[in-house]
Design an enzyme around this catalytic site. Structure first.
Site, PDB file in Angstrom:
ATOM      1  N   CYS A  92      49.893  80.846  31.372  1.00 50.53           N
ATOM      2  CA  CYS A  92      50.729  81.765  32.297  1.00 50.53           C
ATOM      3  C   CYS A  92      49.627  83.064  32.556  1.00 50.53           C
ATOM      4  CB  CYS A  92      51.971  82.356  31.772  1.00 50.53           C
ATOM      5  SG  CYS A  92      53.094  80.923  31.177  1.00 50.53           S
ATOM      6  N   ARG A 137      45.553  80.097  35.946  1.00 55.49           N
ATOM      7  CA  ARG A 137      46.157  80.348  34.356  1.00 55.49           C
ATOM      8  C   ARG A 137      47.461  79.410  34.604  1.00 55.49           C
ATOM      9  NH1 ARG A 137      44.081  83.866  31.107  1.00 55.49           N
ATOM     10  NH2 ARG A 137      46.095  83.662  29.633  1.00 55.49           N
ATOM     11  N   TRP A 156      52.932  78.702  33.657  1.00 58.47           N
ATOM     12  CA  TRP A 156      52.253  77.398  33.117  1.00 58.47           C
ATOM     13  C   TRP A 156      53.411  76.863  32.203  1.00 58.47           C
ATOM     14  CZ3 TRP A 156      50.770  74.683  28.649  1.00 58.47           C
ATOM     15  CH2 TRP A 156      50.279  73.628  28.936  1.00 58.47           C
ATOM     16  N   ASN A 191      53.371  85.588  28.205  1.00 56.35           N
ATOM     17  CA  ASN A 191      52.482  84.600  28.258  1.00 56.35           C
ATOM     18  C   ASN A 191      52.262  84.086  26.585  1.00 56.35           C
ATOM     19  OD1 ASN A 191      48.607  84.908  28.346  1.00 56.35           O
ATOM     20  ND2 ASN A 191      49.983  82.898  28.236  1.00 56.35           N
ATOM     21  N   GLY A 192      52.321  82.714  26.380  1.00 58.39           N
ATOM     22  CA  GLY A 192      52.317  82.352  24.987  1.00 58.39           C
ATOM     23  C   GLY A 192      53.514  81.538  24.475  1.00 58.39           C
ATOM     24  N   GLU A 229      31.272  64.358  30.676  1.00 55.44           N
ATOM     25  CA  GLU A 229      31.872  65.404  31.516  1.00 55.44           C
ATOM     26  C   GLU A 229      31.998  64.862  33.242  1.00 55.44           C
ATOM     27  OE1 GLU A 229      32.662  68.257  31.338  1.00 55.44           O
ATOM     28  OE2 GLU A 229      32.388  69.245  32.983  1.00 55.44           O
ATOM     29  N   LYS A 278      35.721  65.387  35.030  1.00 53.42           N
ATOM     30  CA  LYS A 278      35.697  66.077  36.310  1.00 53.42           C
ATOM     31  C   LYS A 278      36.599  65.344  37.223  1.00 53.42           C
ATOM     32  CE  LYS A 278      34.846  69.401  35.448  1.00 53.42           C
ATOM     33  NZ  LYS A 278      34.561  69.959  34.346  1.00 53.42           N
ATOM     34  N   GLU A 288      40.341  65.192  36.092  1.00 59.12           N
ATOM     35  CA  GLU A 288      41.142  66.254  36.100  1.00 59.12           C
ATOM     36  C   GLU A 288      41.483  66.713  37.443  1.00 59.12           C
ATOM     37  OE1 GLU A 288      39.535  69.736  34.130  1.00 59.12           O
ATOM     38  OE2 GLU A 288      37.799  69.384  34.663  1.00 59.12           O
ATOM     39  N   HIS A 297      31.205  46.793  22.493  1.00 58.00           N
ATOM     40  CA  HIS A 297      31.981  46.587  21.229  1.00 58.00           C
ATOM     41  C   HIS A 297      33.573  46.758  21.705  1.00 58.00           C
ATOM     42  CE1 HIS A 297      28.471  46.716  18.687  1.00 58.00           C
ATOM     43  NE2 HIS A 297      28.163  47.701  19.406  1.00 58.00           N
ATOM     44  N   LYS A 319      43.592  77.148  33.882  1.00 56.59           N
ATOM     45  CA  LYS A 319      42.314  77.348  33.593  1.00 56.59           C
ATOM     46  C   LYS A 319      41.901  77.776  31.820  1.00 56.59           C
ATOM     47  CE  LYS A 319      37.744  78.330  34.686  1.00 56.59           C
ATOM     48  NZ  LYS A 319      36.949  77.069  35.061  1.00 56.59           N
TER      49      LYS A 319
HETATM   50  O1  M6R Z   1      37.460  78.401  28.200  1.00 56.48           O
HETATM   51  P1  M6R Z   1      36.947  77.310  27.494  1.00 56.48           P
HETATM   52  O2  M6R Z   1      35.743  76.695  27.730  1.00 56.48           O
HETATM   53  O3  M6R Z   1      37.375  77.487  26.079  1.00 56.48           O
HETATM   54  O4  M6R Z   1      37.988  76.018  28.048  1.00 56.48           O
HETATM   55  C1  M6R Z   1      38.062  74.750  27.361  1.00 56.48           C
HETATM   56  C2  M6R Z   1      38.635  73.724  28.186  1.00 56.48           C
HETATM   57  O5  M6R Z   1      39.815  73.878  28.395  1.00 56.48           O
HETATM   58  C3  M6R Z   1      38.081  73.575  29.530  1.00 56.48           C
HETATM   59  O6  M6R Z   1      36.633  73.154  29.410  1.00 56.48           O
HETATM   60  C4  M6R Z   1      38.706  72.422  30.250  1.00 56.48           C
HETATM   61  O7  M6R Z   1      38.423  71.028  29.858  1.00 56.48           O
HETATM   62  C5  M6R Z   1      38.204  72.528  31.918  1.00 56.48           C
HETATM   63  N1  M6R Z   1      39.515  72.097  32.711  1.00 56.48           N
HETATM   64  C6  M6R Z   1      37.267  71.472  32.304  1.00 56.48           C
HETATM   65  O8  M6R Z   1      37.157  71.500  33.425  1.00 56.48           O
END
Ligand code: M6R
Length: 592
Positions: A2, A27, A74, A100-101, A465, A469, A472, A488, A587
């Site tokens: 949030c 956020r 969020w 937030n939290g 990675e 991408k 997500e 395997h 984020k």
């Molecule tokens: O801010 P951070 O690098 O600690 O965040 C870690 C993950 O939350 C972040 O990399 C997340 O997986 C992204 N959405 C990837 O694109």
């Protein structure tokens, strides 16, 4: 997660609140709302959906209130609906809170409140805060908040206003980020610096356990015992332009295209300053890298480099997994926490737990002044600037640059390795110039429902990675796997409906991975390769190849990552999805 914002000054508060919220939307974006003091009364406006829905609902209404708070949500507790959207108010409508939290003991507080006859309207943990503040209020908002936080358990940041105390915002940081913005005759609070940048670059990042009392003409910071603390004002070097889209359709695309510059900044920074750490990585018994998501993938690449150049054993762990595990760790160990935001709860708390056991904590973060930055023994910054797209792109390659520079600067590096690294930004530029070809390929594959991503050695984390991408931002199932492990088990997934993306630069495992491609082909699978230009062998095996310039083996992840970012981006965009703010994500993940 949030995002929270607050404004107090002499101008209408609504504009800075909405502008700030738009910059915090990364956020969370389930719902949004603001609370303002209008003619002595608290007025709350909230809407399910993104900030633009809130803005739409505000059209034609006039707000002149000069103090207010805002929130983008969020959801953690309570479904996504207007009732659960913030701000929340007390029964008499005299106090409003944004939060937030997580308040872990909110159920107990709720029961106590209900016994006192207080009606609890929402399904959130947040509402407990505002009722407690109202109950504890005896003419001083700060004192009411200080009394309230004694009751709260969890990790949180919140801000409160009251119509009984015009011009005043009291806000608290305890486990979730909060930054104060200092203006002229006006002051701000926000969960993150980009929300403040249109108004000021003078900021005070709060520490956990601090409370800020904000008025138009002054800012006072206290500890939880109500003692005044002296804080330094920090001047933020980022300019506002870097937080705008700059003609690109999405922040993610802009950030992918920024990589030649961000990589150049990070690489040049570290090579010229030669990574001045007061210790050698070789002094440690072992290194443990902790991180989440994309940052974890950067850590995996870093492991190969550090072990190769320094000979120190490196383990890489998901922060959320090691947080509660019995990891033997102590003074002889170095923990490297990798995090773009520097606020990820899993990463912070696992790293801090290891620091408490005696390990040295070195962090690699993008956000200067973030919690992890302040809590670590040493910090190395990625100079990537603000990253707004939820999917990490430029910060991943910048993390790679720091990790590689770290391995080189303390290892037996040859000056040739350094020179090669300096060539990377130009080579990334070359990869980007083929974006139209990648776009065509992405459109061709956009309607497949499952993908496999394979790689070996340094290309294994790149495959992970690439798959992250894709899933997500496009919501397509994509599984990243070490290519050699496929036989395997996952090989059972291969059929003509499941394309396999294989990261196959001509490195030490090249012949091996070509055999893995053959295994896919033998089962009628389609293969999209990522490899060196003019690699005829690879071309002959693959349906298509996304090409990158030839480089030394060590440097391949910098280049092979980029086509995979573009591939995922173009698929998601073709499918008409919200690339910068994919569903269910945020984020910065400040909950465990
Ligand atoms: O801010 P951070 O690098 O600690 O965040 C870690 C993950 O939350 C972040 O990399 C997340 O997986 C992204 N959405 C990837 O694109």
């Amino acid at each position: 997660m949030c995002g929270i914002v607050g404004y107090t000054g002499s101008n209408p508060a609504l504009f800075p609140l909405l502008q700030g919220l738009e910059r915090l939307e990364y956020r969370g974006y389930d719902s949004a709302g603001v609370a303002l003091i209008e003619d002595g009364k608290i007025v709350v406006e909230k809407k399910v959906g993104k900030i633009r829905e809130l803005i739409r609902s505000l059209w034609g209404k006039e707000f002149r209130g000069t103090v207010g708070i805002g929130h983008t949500r969020w959801a953690t507790h309570g479904e996504v609906c207007e009732l659960n959207a913030h701000p929340h108010t007390d029964s008499k409508g005299e106090f409003a809170v944004v939060h937030n939290g997580i308040i872990e003991n909110y159920r107990e507080i709720k029961e106590e409140l209900q016994k006192l006859g207080i009606e609890y309207k929402s399904n959130t943990d947040t509402e407990a805060i505002v009722h407690l503040v109202a109950l504890n209020y005896e003419g001083d908002l700060l004192k009411a908040v200080l009394k309230t936080i004694k009751k709260l358990k969890g990790a949180y940041a919140f801000a409160v206003i009251s119509n009984r105390e015009r011009g005043r915002i009291v806000a608290v940081r305890y486990g979730s980020p909060l930054v104060v913005g200092i203006g002229k005759g006006e002051n701000f609070i926000a969960s993150d610096i980009p929300a403040l940048l249109p108004f000021t670059r003078d900021v005070i990042p709060l520490e956990d356990g601090e409370v800020v009392d904000l008025r138009p003409d002054g800012v006072l910071v206290y500890n939880f015992d109500g003692q005044l603390i002296t804080k330094e004002v920090m001047h933020v070097p980022w300019d506002i332009i870097s937080a705008e889209k700059g003609g690109f359709k999405h922040f993610m695309l802009k950030e992918i295209f920024e990589q030649p510059r961000t990589l150049g900044d990070t690489i040049r920074g570290y090579i010229s300053r030669d990574l001045k750490l007061p210790f050698s990585l070789k002094d440690f018994r072992r290194i443990l890298i902790v991180a989440c998501g994309t940052s974890y993938h950067a850590g995996l690449v870093g492991k190969y480099w550090i072990e190769k150049h320094l000979g120190v054993p490196v383990e890489v762990a998901y922060a959320s997994e090691v947080r509660y595990a019995h990891i033997p760790i102590g003074e002889k160990d170095l923990v490297i926490a990798v995090s773009q935001s520097g606020e990820t709860a899993d990463t912070r708390f696992s790293a801090l737990a290891m620091k408490e056991k005696g390990a040295t904590l070195l962090s690699i973060v993008n956000v200067m002044g973030s919690a992890l930055d302040r809590e670590s023994d040493y910090t190395l910054y990625t100079h990537a600037g603000p990253e707004i797209g939820v999917a990490a792109t430029k910060t991943f390659t910048a993390q790679l640059a720091v990790l590689y520079a770290l391995a080189l600067s303390q290892g037996e590096n040859s000056s040739r390795d350094m020179e090669n690294l300096l060539e990377i930004p130009r080579m990334v530029e070359e990869v980007l110039s083929a974006h139209e070809k990648i776009k065509d390929l992405a459109i061709k594959y956009a309607n497949y429902k499952n993908f496999l991503y394979l790689g070996r050695y340094l290309s294994y984390p790149v495959a992970l990675e690439g798959a992250l991408k894709l899933k997500e931002i496009s919501y397509i199932h994509a599984e990243g796997y070490p290519a050699g492990e496929m036989k395997h088990g996952p090989i059972a997934l291969i059929d003509e409906k499941t394309p396999t993306v294989v990261v196959a630069p001509a490195d030490r495992v090249y012949e091996k991975i070509l055999s893995n491609i053959e295994e896919v082909l033998a089962r009628k699978g389609k293969v999209i390769g990522v490899g060196f230009e003019k690699d005829e062998k690879l071309r002959s095996l693959c349906d298509a190849v996304m090409e990158v310039p030839q480089v030394e083996e060590d440097l391949t992840p910098f280049l092979t990552t980029v086509p995979l970012q573009l591939f995922a981006y173009y698929i998601a965009d073709y499918l008409g999805l919200d690339v910068d703010q994919p569903r269910n994500l945020a984020k910065t993940v400040t909950v465990e």
